[in-house]
Write an enzyme that holds these catalytic residues in place. Structure first.
Site, PDB file in Angstrom:
ATOM      1  N   ASP A  13       0.836  -1.201   0.000  1.00 44.21           N
ATOM      2  CA  ASP A  13       0.000   0.000   0.000  1.00 44.21           C
ATOM      3  C   ASP A  13       0.871   1.252   0.000  1.00 44.21           C
ATOM      4  O   ASP A  13       0.851   2.049   0.945  1.00 44.21           O
ATOM      5  CB  ASP A  13      -0.970  -0.049   1.182  1.00 44.21           C
ATOM      6  CG  ASP A  13      -2.012  -1.146   0.998  1.00 44.21           C
ATOM      7  OD1 ASP A  13      -2.425  -1.382  -0.158  1.00 44.21           O
ATOM      8  OD2 ASP A  13      -2.389  -1.781   1.997  1.00 44.21           O
ATOM      9  N   LYS A  35       0.935  -8.041  -2.779  1.00 39.32           N
ATOM     10  CA  LYS A  35      -0.381  -7.608  -3.261  1.00 39.32           C
ATOM     11  C   LYS A  35      -0.294  -6.173  -3.774  1.00 39.32           C
ATOM     12  O   LYS A  35       0.177  -5.281  -3.069  1.00 39.32           O
ATOM     13  CB  LYS A  35      -1.408  -7.682  -2.134  1.00 39.32           C
ATOM     14  CG  LYS A  35      -2.802  -7.219  -2.553  1.00 39.32           C
ATOM     15  CD  LYS A  35      -3.823  -7.467  -1.464  1.00 39.32           C
ATOM     16  CE  LYS A  35      -3.982  -6.336  -0.489  1.00 39.32           C
ATOM     17  NZ  LYS A  35      -4.640  -5.139  -1.031  1.00 39.32           N
ATOM     18  N   ASP A  62      -4.930  -7.009  -6.818  1.00 39.97           N
ATOM     19  CA  ASP A  62      -6.167  -6.802  -6.048  1.00 39.97           C
ATOM     20  C   ASP A  62      -6.931  -5.604  -6.614  1.00 39.97           C
ATOM     21  O   ASP A  62      -6.965  -4.536  -6.014  1.00 39.97           O
ATOM     22  CB  ASP A  62      -5.774  -6.582  -4.573  1.00 39.97           C
ATOM     23  CG  ASP A  62      -6.962  -6.323  -3.667  1.00 39.97           C
ATOM     24  OD1 ASP A  62      -8.089  -6.719  -4.021  1.00 39.97           O
ATOM     25  OD2 ASP A  62      -6.755  -5.730  -2.594  1.00 39.97           O
ATOM     26  N   LYS A  64     -10.200  -5.977  -7.804  1.00 37.80           N
ATOM     27  CA  LYS A  64     -11.639  -6.217  -7.541  1.00 37.80           C
ATOM     28  C   LYS A  64     -12.497  -5.771  -8.720  1.00 37.80           C
ATOM     29  O   LYS A  64     -13.372  -4.901  -8.573  1.00 37.80           O
ATOM     30  CB  LYS A  64     -12.072  -5.491  -6.265  1.00 37.80           C
ATOM     31  CG  LYS A  64     -11.328  -5.906  -5.009  1.00 37.80           C
ATOM     32  CD  LYS A  64     -11.912  -5.229  -3.776  1.00 37.80           C
ATOM     33  CE  LYS A  64     -11.140  -5.539  -2.510  1.00 37.80           C
ATOM     34  NZ  LYS A  64      -9.811  -4.878  -2.431  1.00 37.80           N
ATOM     35  N   HIS A  66     -15.352  -5.223 -11.302  1.00 40.52           N
ATOM     36  CA  HIS A  66     -16.806  -5.238 -11.166  1.00 40.52           C
ATOM     37  C   HIS A  66     -17.361  -4.389 -12.300  1.00 40.52           C
ATOM     38  O   HIS A  66     -17.356  -3.162 -12.232  1.00 40.52           O
ATOM     39  CB  HIS A  66     -17.200  -4.646  -9.797  1.00 40.52           C
ATOM     40  CG  HIS A  66     -18.658  -4.735  -9.487  1.00 40.52           C
ATOM     41  ND1 HIS A  66     -19.162  -4.474  -8.233  1.00 40.52           N
ATOM     42  CD2 HIS A  66     -19.732  -5.066 -10.247  1.00 40.52           C
ATOM     43  CE1 HIS A  66     -20.484  -4.639  -8.248  1.00 40.52           C
ATOM     44  NE2 HIS A  66     -20.847  -4.987  -9.465  1.00 40.52           N
ATOM     45  N   ASP A  67     -17.825  -5.065 -13.364  1.00 40.02           N
ATOM     46  CA  ASP A  67     -18.291  -4.326 -14.536  1.00 40.02           C
ATOM     47  C   ASP A  67     -19.141  -5.272 -15.370  1.00 40.02           C
ATOM     48  O   ASP A  67     -19.420  -6.389 -14.925  1.00 40.02           O
ATOM     49  CB  ASP A  67     -17.068  -3.804 -15.331  1.00 40.02           C
ATOM     50  CG  ASP A  67     -17.353  -2.484 -16.054  1.00 40.02           C
ATOM     51  OD1 ASP A  67     -18.408  -2.411 -16.726  1.00 40.02           O
ATOM     52  OD2 ASP A  67     -16.539  -1.557 -15.943  1.00 40.02           O
ATOM     53  N   ILE A  68     -19.506  -4.883 -16.563  1.00 40.43           N
ATOM     54  CA  ILE A  68     -20.279  -5.801 -17.396  1.00 40.43           C
ATOM     55  C   ILE A  68     -19.372  -6.980 -17.779  1.00 40.43           C
ATOM     56  O   ILE A  68     -18.135  -6.843 -17.810  1.00 40.43           O
ATOM     57  CB  ILE A  68     -20.866  -5.114 -18.650  1.00 40.43           C
ATOM     58  CG1 ILE A  68     -19.743  -4.530 -19.533  1.00 40.43           C
ATOM     59  CG2 ILE A  68     -21.868  -4.030 -18.265  1.00 40.43           C
ATOM     60  CD1 ILE A  68     -20.240  -4.046 -20.897  1.00 40.43           C
ATOM     61  N   THR A 123     -15.648  -5.755   4.185  1.00 39.21           N
ATOM     62  CA  THR A 123     -15.757  -5.666   5.651  1.00 39.21           C
ATOM     63  C   THR A 123     -16.220  -4.274   6.087  1.00 39.21           C
ATOM     64  O   THR A 123     -16.660  -4.097   7.212  1.00 39.21           O
ATOM     65  CB  THR A 123     -14.419  -6.021   6.336  1.00 39.21           C
ATOM     66  OG1 THR A 123     -13.380  -5.369   5.628  1.00 39.21           O
ATOM     67  CG2 THR A 123     -14.189  -7.505   6.324  1.00 39.21           C
ATOM     68  N   ARG A 184      -2.756  -9.248  12.402  1.00 41.05           N
ATOM     69  CA  ARG A 184      -1.808  -8.477  13.199  1.00 41.05           C
ATOM     70  C   ARG A 184      -0.977  -9.410  14.067  1.00 41.05           C
ATOM     71  O   ARG A 184      -1.518 -10.097  14.939  1.00 41.05           O
ATOM     72  CB  ARG A 184      -2.548  -7.476  14.113  1.00 41.05           C
ATOM     73  CG  ARG A 184      -3.146  -6.294  13.378  1.00 41.05           C
ATOM     74  CD  ARG A 184      -2.058  -5.418  12.781  1.00 41.05           C
ATOM     75  NE  ARG A 184      -2.563  -4.287  12.004  1.00 41.05           N
ATOM     76  CZ  ARG A 184      -2.799  -4.312  10.695  1.00 41.05           C
ATOM     77  NH1 ARG A 184      -2.615  -5.407   9.986  1.00 41.05           N
ATOM     78  NH2 ARG A 184      -3.217  -3.221  10.071  1.00 41.05           N
ATOM     79  N   GLY A 213      -0.155  -5.880   5.676  1.00 41.58           N
ATOM     80  CA  GLY A 213       0.446  -4.662   5.137  1.00 41.58           C
ATOM     81  C   GLY A 213       1.329  -3.968   6.139  1.00 41.58           C
ATOM     82  O   GLY A 213       2.504  -4.317   6.340  1.00 41.58           O
ATOM     83  N   ARG A 214       0.740  -2.982   6.826  1.00 40.55           N
ATOM     84  CA  ARG A 214       1.523  -2.087   7.676  1.00 40.55           C
ATOM     85  C   ARG A 214       2.415  -2.741   8.726  1.00 40.55           C
ATOM     86  O   ARG A 214       3.531  -2.242   8.952  1.00 40.55           O
ATOM     87  CB  ARG A 214       0.580  -1.044   8.309  1.00 40.55           C
ATOM     88  CG  ARG A 214       0.102  -0.021   7.283  1.00 40.55           C
ATOM     89  CD  ARG A 214      -1.143   0.698   7.723  1.00 40.55           C
ATOM     90  NE  ARG A 214      -2.302  -0.181   7.751  1.00 40.55           N
ATOM     91  CZ  ARG A 214      -3.528   0.205   8.078  1.00 40.55           C
ATOM     92  NH1 ARG A 214      -3.745   1.465   8.414  1.00 40.55           N
ATOM     93  NH2 ARG A 214      -4.530  -0.648   8.055  1.00 40.55           N
TER      94      ARG A 214
END
Ligand code: C5P
Length: 238
Positions: A13, A35, A62, A64, A66-68, A123, A184, A213-214
């Protein structure tokens, strides 16, 4: 390709390729997968993905989708050509969209076609949020129904919370890949994550791969932290 089957997928990230490549100096493909999400992909694009693939890293793209169905089919086909290890779509895009994504992977003609997984309910979406979208099932039932549909479309697994992993294993058995964020290591800051699990707990609950990540990217000694996490997961490595 890592030969030690690392379970940790480090979430890159970062906002620039410079920051990313600086971090990459501290890790190797044998100890983690990576990722790349919407921020880094939007700033640095496919060239950075290819660069990391060429360095031998397994990349989870990553984005995600989301389309036709036609658009997602073409986007997945393009992702396959980048040589990524895994990519994902939103299950809420529906059955035809997921079938189109799967079809793109199956016809990609690449040596190692990527694993295709889906996101069910984010989430960040709670019961009230689902209701506003016109979905009056519980969050858990929605996750189950969307997972069922994703697996029927031939997808390889799901992104889910580690807190859902045990329930998902009970419902869907051992084969789906379960990728779980919100991890974590004991002693690290929870940041903005609400419900967290340690790496060991998440694997014990049925996760296949852990997105972290962090706790790694912001650590003063990322390699040491990754080595510590990997040591705690030794029993799960194949
Ligand atoms: O830094 P941290 O370990 O919290 O990063 C978790 C990563 O997993 C981020 O890239 C975040 O976008 C992603 N993620 C998440 N929760 C989800 C889905 C994805 O934290 N439900």
């Amino acid at each position: 390709m890592p030969n030690t089957d690392p379970k940790v997928i480090v979430a890159l990230d970062f906002s620039t390729s410079e920051q990313t490549l600086k971090f990459i100096e501290s890790v190797t493909p044998e100890i983690c997968r990576l990722k790349i999400g919407k921020e880094l992909f939007t700033s640095s694009g496919p060239d950075l993905v290819k660069q990391l693939v060429d360095m031998g890293f397994d990349i989870f793209l990553d984005l995600k989708f989301h389309d036709i169905p036609n658009t997602v089919n073409k986007a997945v086909a393009a992702a396959c050509q980048l040589g990524v290890w895994m990519l994902n779509v939103h299950a809420l895009g529906g059955r035809a969209m997921m079938q189109a994504a799967k079809e793109a992977v199956d016809s990609s003609n690449v040596v190692k076609p990527p694993k295709l997984i889906a996101v069910s309910v984010l989430t960040s979406t709670n019961q009230a949020g689902l209701h506003e979208l016109g979905i009056d099932k519980t969050v858990q039932q929605t996750v189950i129904d969307l997972t069922k549909m994703s697996l029927e479309c031939g997808l390889d697994g799901m992104v889910c919370s580690a807190n859902e992993a045990e329930m998902m294993r009970k419902q869907f058995g051992a084969s789906p890949i379960l990728v779980t964020p919100g991890i974590r290591p004991a002693g690290s800051a929870s940041n903005d994550q609400q419900r967290i699990m340690t790496p060991e707990m998440a694997m014990k609950s049925g996760s296949s791969y852990l997105v972290i990540g962090r706790p790694i990217t912001q650590h003063a000694h990322p390699l040491d932290e990754l080595n510590r996490i990997n040591a705690s997961l030794e029993v799960y490595r194949s």
